[in-house]
Design an enzyme around this catalytic site. Sequence first.
Site, PDB file in Angstrom:
ATOM      1  N   TYR A   4       0.822  -1.211   0.000  1.00 14.65           N
ATOM      2  CA  TYR A   4       0.000   0.000   0.000  1.00 14.65           C
ATOM      3  C   TYR A   4       0.857   1.263   0.000  1.00 14.65           C
ATOM      4  O   TYR A   4       0.400   2.319  -0.431  1.00 14.65           O
ATOM      5  CB  TYR A   4      -0.912   0.033   1.234  1.00 14.65           C
ATOM      6  CG  TYR A   4      -2.235  -0.671   1.075  1.00 14.65           C
ATOM      7  CD1 TYR A   4      -2.305  -1.974   0.624  1.00 14.65           C
ATOM      8  CD2 TYR A   4      -3.419  -0.014   1.403  1.00 14.65           C
ATOM      9  CE1 TYR A   4      -3.527  -2.621   0.505  1.00 14.65           C
ATOM     10  CE2 TYR A   4      -4.643  -0.654   1.290  1.00 14.65           C
ATOM     11  CZ  TYR A   4      -4.689  -1.952   0.834  1.00 14.65           C
ATOM     12  OH  TYR A   4      -5.898  -2.582   0.724  1.00 14.65           O
ATOM     13  N   LYS A   8       2.963 -15.516   2.172  1.00 14.25           N
ATOM     14  CA  LYS A   8       3.124 -16.215   0.894  1.00 14.25           C
ATOM     15  C   LYS A   8       4.615 -16.503   0.754  1.00 14.25           C
ATOM     16  O   LYS A   8       5.267 -16.087  -0.211  1.00 14.25           O
ATOM     17  CB  LYS A   8       2.564 -15.328  -0.244  1.00 14.25           C
ATOM     18  CG  LYS A   8       2.516 -15.995  -1.604  1.00 14.25           C
ATOM     19  CD  LYS A   8       1.498 -17.129  -1.717  1.00 14.25           C
ATOM     20  CE  LYS A   8       1.615 -17.814  -3.066  1.00 14.25           C
ATOM     21  NZ  LYS A   8       0.814 -19.065  -3.154  1.00 14.25           N
ATOM     22  N   ASP A  65      -3.171 -18.331   0.314  1.00 13.68           N
ATOM     23  CA  ASP A  65      -4.199 -18.991  -0.512  1.00 13.68           C
ATOM     24  C   ASP A  65      -4.905 -20.080   0.284  1.00 13.68           C
ATOM     25  O   ASP A  65      -6.132 -20.205   0.266  1.00 13.68           O
ATOM     26  CB  ASP A  65      -3.591 -19.532  -1.830  1.00 13.68           C
ATOM     27  CG  ASP A  65      -2.301 -20.317  -1.639  1.00 13.68           C
ATOM     28  OD1 ASP A  65      -1.759 -20.343  -0.513  1.00 13.68           O
ATOM     29  OD2 ASP A  65      -1.827 -20.926  -2.623  1.00 13.68           O
ATOM     30  N   ASP A 111      -6.425  -7.063   4.127  1.00 11.80           N
ATOM     31  CA  ASP A 111      -7.558  -6.378   3.492  1.00 11.80           C
ATOM     32  C   ASP A 111      -8.474  -7.409   2.838  1.00 11.80           C
ATOM     33  O   ASP A 111      -9.694  -7.391   3.023  1.00 11.80           O
ATOM     34  CB  ASP A 111      -7.027  -5.388   2.448  1.00 11.80           C
ATOM     35  CG  ASP A 111      -8.161  -4.695   1.708  1.00 11.80           C
ATOM     36  OD1 ASP A 111      -9.098  -4.232   2.380  1.00 11.80           O
ATOM     37  OD2 ASP A 111      -8.120  -4.650   0.468  1.00 11.80           O
ATOM     38  N   ASP A 114     -12.491  -9.086   4.284  1.00 10.69           N
ATOM     39  CA  ASP A 114     -13.788  -9.093   3.585  1.00 10.69           C
ATOM     40  C   ASP A 114     -14.347 -10.512   3.527  1.00 10.69           C
ATOM     41  O   ASP A 114     -15.555 -10.723   3.650  1.00 10.69           O
ATOM     42  CB  ASP A 114     -13.655  -8.556   2.145  1.00 10.69           C
ATOM     43  CG  ASP A 114     -13.906  -7.057   2.066  1.00 10.69           C
ATOM     44  OD1 ASP A 114     -13.538  -6.341   3.027  1.00 10.69           O
ATOM     45  OD2 ASP A 114     -14.469  -6.596   1.047  1.00 10.69           O
TER      46      ASP A 114
HETATM   47  C1  IPM Z   1     -10.438  -1.221   4.113  1.00 10.40           C
HETATM   48  C2  IPM Z   1     -10.645  -0.559   2.781  1.00 10.40           C
HETATM   49  C3  IPM Z   1      -9.457   0.341   2.483  1.00 10.40           C
HETATM   50  C4  IPM Z   1      -8.220  -0.529   2.423  1.00 10.40           C
HETATM   51  C5  IPM Z   1      -9.595   1.191   1.204  1.00 10.40           C
HETATM   52  C6  IPM Z   1     -10.869   2.018   1.206  1.00 10.40           C
HETATM   53  C7  IPM Z   1      -8.397   2.069   0.990  1.00 10.40           C
HETATM   54  O1  IPM Z   1     -10.852  -1.502   1.793  1.00 10.40           O
HETATM   55  O2  IPM Z   1     -10.256  -0.498   5.109  1.00 10.40           O
HETATM   56  O3  IPM Z   1     -10.472  -2.446   4.174  1.00 10.40           O
HETATM   57  O4  IPM Z   1      -7.930  -1.135   1.395  1.00 10.40           O
HETATM   58  O5  IPM Z   1      -7.511  -0.575   3.435  1.00 10.40           O
HETATM   59 MN    MN Z   2     -10.993  -3.555   2.524  1.00 16.53          MN
END
Ligand code: IPM
Ligand code: MN
Length: 361
Positions: A141, A191, A223, A247, A251
Amino acid sequence: MDLNILVLPGDGIGAEVTREAVKVLEHVAAKWKHCLAISEGLLGGIAIHRTGTPFPEETARLAADADATLMGAVGLPEFDNAPPEKRPEKGLLGIRQALGVYANLRPVRAYASQVESSPLKNHLVEGTDMIIVRELTGGIYYGTPRGITGSGAEERAVNTMTYTRPEIERVTRMAFHLARARRKKVTSVDKSNVLENSQLWRRVVVEIAKEFPDVQLDHLLVDNCAMQLVLNPKRFDIVLTENMFGDILSDEGAVLAGSIGMLPSASIGDRRPSGAWVGLYEPVHGSAPDIAGQNKANPLGAIGSVGAMLEYSFGLKEEASAVDAAIEAVLASGRLTADLRPSGAPATTEQVGSAVCAAIG
Ligand code: IPM
Ligand code: MN
């Protein structure tokens, strides 16, 4: 206690979910007689519109002065093709870096009342309780060189994934400290079969683990971890990983909790001279512009982030537990937004916030 909080509603549903989170914070402050001072600032797309930059200096100043910051969400479709410096997300990356909040804690719990809202089989999801500890201020990042150069067939894009030893050490210690207060198990995700970055990561994690002989450590390739998260989520206690892997995996973790709208997060840095830990608190979900302004968004991720703030920045465990218990009570009551209530009349964002306050009592 003095609670000096900066609120950054940001974009999309950020404004409405942080409004409910602030309502809960005010309720807690009144009940436990804390002195709450709230300031508000601009971050993300709204900041670009008003000031030309996603992370204005004024916001940086306000955040440096506050004990803790509560953020809503950033991101608006109109900036999808904007240059990197004019993107709302850049504001979020900027404030994380400016505050030095290197450890992002993303708890994933399958609440008993919500197992039906996960698409996974109940027996797999039931009892899931983990914290994803995501390194937040390093890795791909932030690495340089980065950028897009050339044109036509010569056009080329570069990103760089870098980690230094101290960056890995400090987030690893944070993960192990958290594990000590839980089931004493850390799974480090990397990884290392391909990336040198991950080879250093694994080596440093193994070294730091020696400081915590009471905590068990294992390693998974990212993975395989993605697969284990849905095959056997109960095996995880603390998941420790670098920025981008965290990240993506968080999710995926949201599926276990039933809805991404429920997930809170806490980003922690070092301790301030005041004794408060620097912290940035934000729901894991995005700005969801498609439902913004409609009083439909689930505020529980933002409200849970207030609970995390009380616990991690201020050490107010009783207040934090009260917020968590109230969230659980509201979940069990079924008065929920549409993401958690596929049939029947859903509650509004505002009603869910009020229900949490009422459950706190
Ligand atoms: C998160 C989001 C952020 C990230 C984005 C909006 C920059 O997806 O906080 O998970 O990738 O960190
Ligand atoms: Mn995110």
